[in-house]
Design an enzyme around this catalytic site. Structure first.
Site, PDB file in Angstrom:
ATOM      1  N   GLY A  32      -4.394  -4.394   6.064  1.00  0.00           N
ATOM      2  CA  GLY A  32      -3.405  -4.191   7.121  1.00  0.00           C
ATOM      3  C   GLY A  32      -3.640  -2.857   7.790  1.00  0.00           C
ATOM      4  N   GLU A  82     -10.930   0.961  -3.746  1.00  0.00           N
ATOM      5  CA  GLU A  82     -11.271   0.654  -2.348  1.00  0.00           C
ATOM      6  C   GLU A  82     -11.896   1.868  -1.675  1.00  0.00           C
ATOM      7  OE1 GLU A  82      -7.874  -0.954  -0.295  1.00  0.00           O
ATOM      8  OE2 GLU A  82      -8.776  -0.746   1.697  1.00  0.00           O
ATOM      9  N   LYS A 130     -10.064  -6.759   7.451  1.00  0.00           N
ATOM     10  CA  LYS A 130      -9.056  -6.470   8.480  1.00  0.00           C
ATOM     11  C   LYS A 130      -9.534  -7.187   9.725  1.00  0.00           C
ATOM     12  CE  LYS A 130      -7.499  -2.109   6.601  1.00  0.00           C
ATOM     13  NZ  LYS A 130      -7.499  -0.638   6.698  1.00  0.00           N
ATOM     14  N   LYS A 149      -1.089  -1.138  -4.466  1.00  0.00           N
ATOM     15  CA  LYS A 149      -2.219  -0.239  -4.171  1.00  0.00           C
ATOM     16  C   LYS A 149      -1.662   1.155  -3.965  1.00  0.00           C
ATOM     17  CE  LYS A 149      -4.720   0.209   0.238  1.00  0.00           C
ATOM     18  NZ  LYS A 149      -5.446  -0.589   1.269  1.00  0.00           N
ATOM     19  N   SER A 184       0.864  -1.183   0.000  1.00  0.00           N
ATOM     20  CA  SER A 184       0.000   0.000   0.000  1.00  0.00           C
ATOM     21  C   SER A 184       0.895   1.225   0.000  1.00  0.00           C
ATOM     22  CB  SER A 184      -0.903  -0.026   1.239  1.00  0.00           C
ATOM     23  OG  SER A 184      -1.665   1.158   1.308  1.00  0.00           O
ATOM     24  N   ASP A 195      -7.038   3.286  -3.355  1.00  0.00           N
ATOM     25  CA  ASP A 195      -7.786   3.353  -2.092  1.00  0.00           C
ATOM     26  C   ASP A 195      -8.017   4.815  -1.748  1.00  0.00           C
ATOM     27  OD1 ASP A 195      -8.907   3.047   0.415  1.00  0.00           O
ATOM     28  OD2 ASP A 195      -7.196   1.999   1.315  1.00  0.00           O
ATOM     29  N   LYS A 199      -2.743   5.140  -2.797  1.00  0.00           N
ATOM     30  CA  LYS A 199      -3.777   5.961  -2.178  1.00  0.00           C
ATOM     31  C   LYS A 199      -4.138   7.091  -3.138  1.00  0.00           C
ATOM     32  CE  LYS A 199      -3.963   4.031   1.991  1.00  0.00           C
ATOM     33  NZ  LYS A 199      -5.199   3.471   2.572  1.00  0.00           N
ATOM     34  N   ASP A 203     -13.803  -1.399   2.656  1.00  0.00           N
ATOM     35  CA  ASP A 203     -12.882  -1.539   3.792  1.00  0.00           C
ATOM     36  C   ASP A 203     -13.604  -1.000   5.039  1.00  0.00           C
ATOM     37  OD1 ASP A 203     -10.925  -1.109   5.738  1.00  0.00           O
ATOM     38  OD2 ASP A 203      -9.521  -0.046   4.469  1.00  0.00           O
TER      39      ASP A 203
HETATM   40  O1  OSB Z   1      -7.169   2.036   4.297  1.00  0.00           O
HETATM   41  O2  OSB Z   1      -6.235   0.143   4.125  1.00  0.00           O
HETATM   42  C1  OSB Z   1      -6.276   1.272   4.627  1.00  0.00           C
HETATM   43  C2  OSB Z   1      -3.201   1.747   6.844  1.00  0.00           C
HETATM   44  C3  OSB Z   1      -3.764   2.327   7.952  1.00  0.00           C
HETATM   45  C4  OSB Z   1      -5.112   2.608   7.956  1.00  0.00           C
HETATM   46  C5  OSB Z   1      -5.895   2.294   6.842  1.00  0.00           C
HETATM   47  C6  OSB Z   1      -5.336   1.686   5.731  1.00  0.00           C
HETATM   48  C7  OSB Z   1      -3.948   1.443   5.716  1.00  0.00           C
HETATM   49  C8  OSB Z   1      -3.251   0.920   4.558  1.00  0.00           C
HETATM   50  C9  OSB Z   1      -1.903   0.259   4.758  1.00  0.00           C
HETATM   51  O3  OSB Z   1      -3.648   1.062   3.421  1.00  0.00           O
HETATM   52  C10 OSB Z   1      -2.027  -1.183   5.109  1.00  0.00           C
HETATM   53  C11 OSB Z   1      -0.715  -1.800   5.498  1.00  0.00           C
HETATM   54  O4  OSB Z   1       0.254  -1.689   4.749  1.00  0.00           O
HETATM   55  O5  OSB Z   1      -0.661  -2.424   6.582  1.00  0.00           O
HETATM   56 MG    MG Z   2      -8.388   0.914   2.931  1.00  0.00          MG
END
Ligand code: OSB
Ligand code: MG
Length: 382
Positions: free
Chosen positions: A304, A227, A276, A175, A149, A202, A177, A252
């Site tokens: 995660g 996402e 999650k 992924k 991510s 995302d 953001k 999510d």
């Molecule tokens: O939206 O998936 C999410 C991390 C913290 C809070 C929300 C998200 C995330 C990530 C990273 O996208 C996930 C990871 O690498 O553990």
């Molecule tokens: Mg997410």
């Protein structure tokens, strides 16, 4: 229709061990680089850890909340309150995990707090039984797919560099953001440079239905999914958006348990679910959702929360379960921390897969000296 047994049925029958000591330790680990999202930029992971001790065996679990309520309503502070004042008093040795889950239902929400206890008990039972967590979950060892991510970057060049190094490492999917004003052009830049990468975005809930025309532009980039484009608690409007978009929607934030997953699927609000384990209340509910989705042809993957090596190990074991068909947000330890609190670090093999730790319990070595070094709060609850 034949009803197959719940994937959690055997776990529901396990007995809660006697707990001699229960400790909460909050650690703060600096990230190697700030992690930017549409809702916040995190510069470290402040994680509340739980240690359960029973007859000489010890097990660690991690509450996946953050200190702030910017991604999810739970925080390390609310989780501590709910665990101490409402959940732990419900835990009695000898009762089954199924009974414990039923008691926990009296407390509404707060899945991350519940998961900390349930996962800790499962790790403890696995440790005492001398088996890795995935074996306790009834699942054989297997290599886990990897995914990364990538946070919001200051410049397109910085984003392209991050995607480039992920592709070089053979991550199975990338992924990125996005947020309003930092979306279509940035995705196009990545797609132009990396035509073959399995790519997804995302938004962490940054858009509204009025932005549907903008979101529909993302259909041009062969994304695996988008996402959580719309608000963090919404299912209904995502159903309307999914009808207007070719790209699969993945939920999510909106999915807090099996009921939400069932509602989202039957409304057509998504074609993929990010599980999650903390957000949905633990490993058992995660396995139920994954099975429910598998039975309906809906792909799931493990999300995660930038966890330490403790939570990351839990996520890795979970991905041996039935239904986890897509690469998740499980990336190398070095993507987050210079020094983690568990050894060995998570590493990708040459084929991009991640080996499952195969020792008893979590299968990783938790390093007490490093926890002490990083601790910002410690308390013995029992
Ligand atoms: O939206 O998936 C999410 C991390 C913290 C809070 C929300 C998200 C995330 C990530 C990273 O996208 C996930 C990871 O690498 O553990
Ligand atoms: Mg997410």
């Amino acid at each position: 229709m034949t009803l197959s047994p719940s994937p959690a049925a055997a776990l529901e029958k396990l007995a809660v061990p006697r707990l001699d000591h229960i400790d909460l330790v909050t650690v703060k680990l600096p990230f190697v680089a700030p992690f930017g999202t549409s809702v916040y930029v995190w510069t470290d992971k402040e994680a509340m850890l739980m240690r359960l001790e029973s007859g000489g065996a010890a097990a660690w679990s991690e509450c996946v909340s953050d200190p702030d309520p910017f991604y999810f309503y739970e925080t390390n502070g609310t989780a501590r309150h709910i665990i101490k004042d409402f959940l732990l008093p419900l835990v009695e040795p000898g009762m089954t995990l199924g009974d414990l889950e039923a008691r926990f239902r009296h407390v509404r929400g707060h899945g991350m707090a519940k998961a900390t206890i349930e996962n800790g008990l499962l790790v403890l039972i696995a440790t005492q039984s001398g088996v890795p967590l995935h074996a306790l979950l009834g699942r054989p060892a297997k290599k886990i797919m990897s995914g990364i991510s990538i946070g919001l970057k200051e410049t397109p060049d910085a984003l392209l560099a991050a995607v480039g190094s992920a592709v070089a490492k053979k991550y199975h999917r990338v992924k990125m953001k996005i947020k309003k004003g930092q979306d279509v052009d940035w995705v196009r830049a990545v797609r132009d440079r990396f035509p073959d990468v399995r790519l997804m975005v995302d938004a962490n809930g940054d858009y509204s239905l009025a932005d549907a025309p903008r979101l529909r532009e993302l259909d041009a980039f062969d994304l695996m999914m988008v996402e959580q484009p719309l608000s963090y608690n919404d299912i209904f409007q995502h159903a309307a958006l999914q009808k207007e978009m070719k790209t699969a929607i993945c939920l999510d934030e909106s999915i807090h348990g099996l009921d939400d997953a069932a509602a989202a699927i039957s409304l057509g609000a998504c074609r993929v679910i990010n599980i999650k384990q903390g957000r949905v209340g633990g490993l058992m509910e995660s396995m139920r959702i994954a099975r429910y989705c598998a039975d309906r042809g809906v792909d799931v993957w493990s999300g995660g929360m930038d966890e330490t090596g403790i939570g990351r190990a839990v996520n890795i074991h979970l991905q041996t379960a039935e239904g986890f068909t897509l690469p998740g947000d499980t990336s190398e330890t070095s993507n987050y921390f210079d020094e983690d609190i568990a050894e060995p670090p998570v590493l990708l093999g040459p084929d991009g897969f991640i080996d499952i730790p195969d020792g008893p319990g979590l299968g990783v070595r938790v390093m007490p000296d490093r926890i002490l070094k990083r601790a910002v709060r410690m308390e013995r609850l029992r």
